[in-house]
Design an enzyme around this catalytic site. Structure first.
Site, PDB file in Angstrom:
ATOM      1  N   GLU A   1     -47.275 -35.073  13.620  1.00  0.00           N
ATOM      2  CA  GLU A   1     -46.278 -35.511  14.599  1.00  0.00           C
ATOM      3  C   GLU A   1     -46.507 -36.961  15.003  1.00  0.00           C
ATOM      4  O   GLU A   1     -47.654 -37.446  15.031  1.00  0.00           O
ATOM      5  CB  GLU A   1     -46.287 -34.643  15.866  1.00  0.00           C
ATOM      6  N   THR A   2     -45.406 -37.622  15.330  1.00  0.00           N
ATOM      7  CA  THR A   2     -45.395 -38.955  15.930  1.00  0.00           C
ATOM      8  C   THR A   2     -44.492 -38.886  17.153  1.00  0.00           C
ATOM      9  O   THR A   2     -43.417 -38.282  17.101  1.00  0.00           O
ATOM     10  CB  THR A   2     -44.855 -40.001  14.935  1.00  0.00           C
TER      11      THR A   2
END
Length: 290
Positions: free
Chosen positions: A47-48
């Site tokens: 995830e970002t």
């Protein structure tokens, strides 16, 4: 060349290069959705996140969460890592040990205990919704995992992300899994699932109460090193299936051994809610060119 402040944080650990990393773009106001997705694909982390001003009363900040392939309404380790990055930068401070995150799943309360490297952050899991698998889908799940559940039947646990949770007889059984990722991806896409969470007990004296693995190939993540929402779904599964007496209402789960990581997740199971918590440490602190 425009730049934005950027951090990369390892979550569910106090040791750099362990746990589960999340990339945090500290000011995403100038970015379009397509730019956010492009950056998330480039970081190639599970995830970002992208920070934005809150738009709902009561929220301290707003966050958008992207995998390499899609946006998520909520995810666990990015929630903890993003809060850590904000507090470390001095952008926010908890009030009476609490923060409130706004995301596409709504307002998520967080609890903060301690300061600096010993600071622990826990989020309140969104209320879980449960459903069963059709017989054919359960058979396909067992086939692609090469393992059958022990005890409670597998359930789809929706906490924003939709995880299938499956319980095996031991931690060793969990660590021995070698799933067929192509079959899993196809099933997850067909059933609109985030992925599969598998857990089993450690013997007395083990590193934790349970060992966990989480697979999300439909989102470009064959195996998530340490998954907050997946562990939260596990805790909801334990409560829903009447196993709190067996596992305890305050337990530690370990995850990441199969991929060279070492993460520890604290699960606090109450009758009125579930908290998922852990530590975090920053590995990269700088700027990203956009």
């Amino acid at each position: 060349m425009p730049t934005l402040p950027f951090k990369q944080v390892d979550v569910f650990t106090q040791v750099r290069f362990k746990g589960n990393p999340v990339a945090v773009v500290m000011d995403g106001q100038s970015l379009s959705t397509s730019q956010m997705q492009q950056i998330a694909n480039w970081t190639n982390l599970s995830e970002t996140t992208f920070l934005l001003p809150p738009s709902e009363a009561g929220a301290d900040y707003r966050v958008r969460i992207f995998t390499p392939g899609a946006e998520l309404p909520f995810a666990g380790h990015p929630t903890i890592g993003t809060a850590h990055a904000l507090m470390e930068s001095g952008a926010i401070r908890p009030r009476a040990g609490r923060l409130v995150q706004q995301c596409n799943a709504g307002l998520i309360p967080l609890h903060v205990d301690g300061e600096g490297p010993d600071r622990a952050i826990a989020f309140e899991l969104p209320e879980a919704k449960f459903s069963t698998l059709e017989a054919g889908d359960r058979a396909e799940l067992e086939g692609l995992l090469g393992a059958s559940p022990t005890g409670a039947e597998p359930l789809v646990v929706d906490v924003g992300p939709r995880w299938v949770v499956l319980q095996l007889g031991s931690a060793q059984d969990v660590l021995a899994l070698a799933p067929d990722m192509q079959r899993m991806k196809a099933q997850d896409l067909r059933l609109r699932l985030t992925g599969v969470v598998v857990f089993g007990e450690h013997p007395p004296g083990g590193p934790s109460r349970v060992e966990v693995r989480a697979f999300a190939p439909a989102h470009g993540i064959p195996e998530d090193p340490v998954c907050g929402s997946g562990n939260g779904a596990l805790a909801a599964f334990v409560r829903h299936t009447g196993q709190v007496g067996r596992f305890g209402a305050d337990l530690v789960a370990s995850q990441g051994a199969a991929v060279g990581r070492a993460g520890l997740v604290r699960l606090m199971i109450g009758t009125d809610g579930i908290r998922v918590g852990g530590n975090a440490v920053t590995c990269i602190d700088g700027m990203i060119a956009v």
